[in-house]
Motif scaffolding. Structure first.
Motif, PDB file in Angstrom:
ATOM      1  N   ASN A  23     -15.172 -31.617 -30.484  1.00  0.00           N
ATOM      2  CA  ASN A  23     -16.331 -32.495 -30.424  1.00  0.00           C
ATOM      3  C   ASN A  23     -16.981 -32.355 -29.051  1.00  0.00           C
ATOM      4  O   ASN A  23     -16.457 -31.659 -28.182  1.00  0.00           O
ATOM      5  N   SER A  24     -18.104 -33.006 -28.829  1.00  0.00           N
ATOM      6  CA  SER A  24     -18.745 -33.026 -27.518  1.00  0.00           C
ATOM      7  C   SER A  24     -19.054 -34.463 -27.143  1.00  0.00           C
ATOM      8  O   SER A  24     -19.053 -35.369 -27.988  1.00  0.00           O
ATOM      9  N   TYR A  29     -19.015 -39.763 -28.724  1.00  0.00           N
ATOM     10  CA  TYR A  29     -19.018 -38.379 -29.191  1.00  0.00           C
ATOM     11  C   TYR A  29     -20.355 -38.071 -29.875  1.00  0.00           C
ATOM     12  O   TYR A  29     -21.019 -38.978 -30.413  1.00  0.00           O
ATOM     13  N   SER A  30     -20.707 -36.815 -29.898  1.00  0.00           N
ATOM     14  CA  SER A  30     -21.954 -36.434 -30.554  1.00  0.00           C
ATOM     15  C   SER A  30     -21.941 -36.788 -32.038  1.00  0.00           C
ATOM     16  O   SER A  30     -22.977 -37.150 -32.612  1.00  0.00           O
ATOM     17  N   THR A  76     -26.259 -34.461 -23.080  1.00  0.00           N
ATOM     18  CA  THR A  76     -24.898 -34.038 -23.376  1.00  0.00           C
ATOM     19  C   THR A  76     -24.169 -33.729 -22.077  1.00  0.00           C
ATOM     20  O   THR A  76     -24.705 -33.028 -21.204  1.00  0.00           O
ATOM     21  N   ALA A  78     -19.484 -29.401 -20.720  1.00  0.00           N
ATOM     22  CA  ALA A  78     -18.136 -29.265 -21.287  1.00  0.00           C
ATOM     23  C   ALA A  78     -17.070 -29.201 -20.210  1.00  0.00           C
ATOM     24  O   ALA A  78     -15.927 -29.639 -20.430  1.00  0.00           O
ATOM     25  N   THR A  97     -16.874 -29.582 -34.588  1.00  0.00           N
ATOM     26  CA  THR A  97     -16.545 -28.164 -34.461  1.00  0.00           C
ATOM     27  C   THR A  97     -15.216 -27.940 -35.163  1.00  0.00           C
ATOM     28  O   THR A  97     -14.233 -28.641 -34.877  1.00  0.00           O
TER      29      THR A  97
END
Length: 263
Positions: free
Chosen positions: A110-111, A196-197, A211, A214, A257
């Motif tokens: 996830n992002s 989370y996105s 965002t 990462a 993802t």
């Protein structure tokens, strides 16, 4: 009734009763109990419904912060499958010897995003030293519990890495889990939040302002585990299905993802 017919009935009735007892009963549907990170709710509800329709087995999912769920499992809560949003909490469950043999795998990524109240918002350039504290003013930043819930821990790590945690910390409103933090922003109780996105995609009352890089926080990985006391074949089947093609399609739809199988 003739005596001959009566005697024949007396002989056949016990035989018929025995045959009924010997006949196999219809198989009862198994009940798979899943403990899962709150951020998975929309996607996992969708997948579980599809899996139930395909197999006839029932899935009951309990959602909460990954740490809270791990603590419940460590205290003996009767779960069959555990899906965490954090590798560390899964490690705690494994160290306690509560995961079945060959029963752990990383399934999703996830992002992390900064969200704002409302359907649209001004984009925020998230970089080292960015002015989040100034943007907040006298208002609060909604986050999941920063010392126990994965989304909160990732968020604190990101803000620390960017050099602004000290300025932002007094303005943080901590919620029990990431979906509770999302709700604070969606209802307008907080102008900004960190989630989370996938959470942002699930709520039309918020928009993504930016965002987080990462490399500003540890990788967001969702491990799944089949717990040691899971006894029904359906438990293993559901655990295996979490890395199936059907699961991958569903999870991608909700913005996750999907990690390579075997990772």
């Amino acid at each position: 009734m003739s005596l001959a017919r009566f005697l024949r009935g007396a002989v056949l009735a016990p035989a018929l009763f025995s045959a009924v007892l010997a006949a196999p009963l219809p198989a009862a549907a198994a009940d798979v109990v899943v403990f899962a990170a709150a951020s998975m709710k929309n996607a996992l509800d969708d997948f579980a419904a599809r899996w139930q329709a395909e197999t006839g087995d029932k899935v009951t999912v309990s959602y909460a912060g990954s740490g809270k769920l791990a603590q419940q499992i460590l205290q003996g809560a009767p779960a069959d499958v555990y899906v965490s949003a954090n590798v560390g909490w899964m490690d705690e469950v494994e160290k306690a010897g509560l995961i079945a043999r060959d029963g752990r795998k990383d399934i999703l990524g996830n992002s992390l995003v900064l969200i704002a109240h409302g359907a649209t918002t001004e984009p925020v350039d998230i970089h080292s030293g960015f002015d989040l504290a100034d943007r907040l003013g006298d208002h609060k930043l909604a986050m999941a519990l920063v010392n126990s819930v994965p989304a909160g821990k990732y968020g604190k790590a990101a803000l620390t890495s960017l050099g602004i945690w000290g300025a932002v910390e007094p303005k943080v409103a901590q919620a029990d889990n990431v979906r509770a933090a999302l709700a604070l922003v969606s209802t307008g109780e907080a102008p900004y939040g960190i989630v989370y996105s996938t959470d942002a995609e699930a709520d039309k009352g918020v928009s993504v302002a930016g965002t987080f890089p990462a490399d500003s926080h540890p990788p967001i990985i969702y491990p799944a585990a089949l717990l040691k006391d899971a006894a029904d074949p359906a438990d293993r089947a559901f655990y295996d299905a979490l890395s199936s093609d059907m699961a991958a399609k569903v999870f991608k739809t909700y913005g996750f993802t999907v990690l390579p199988r075997g990772e």
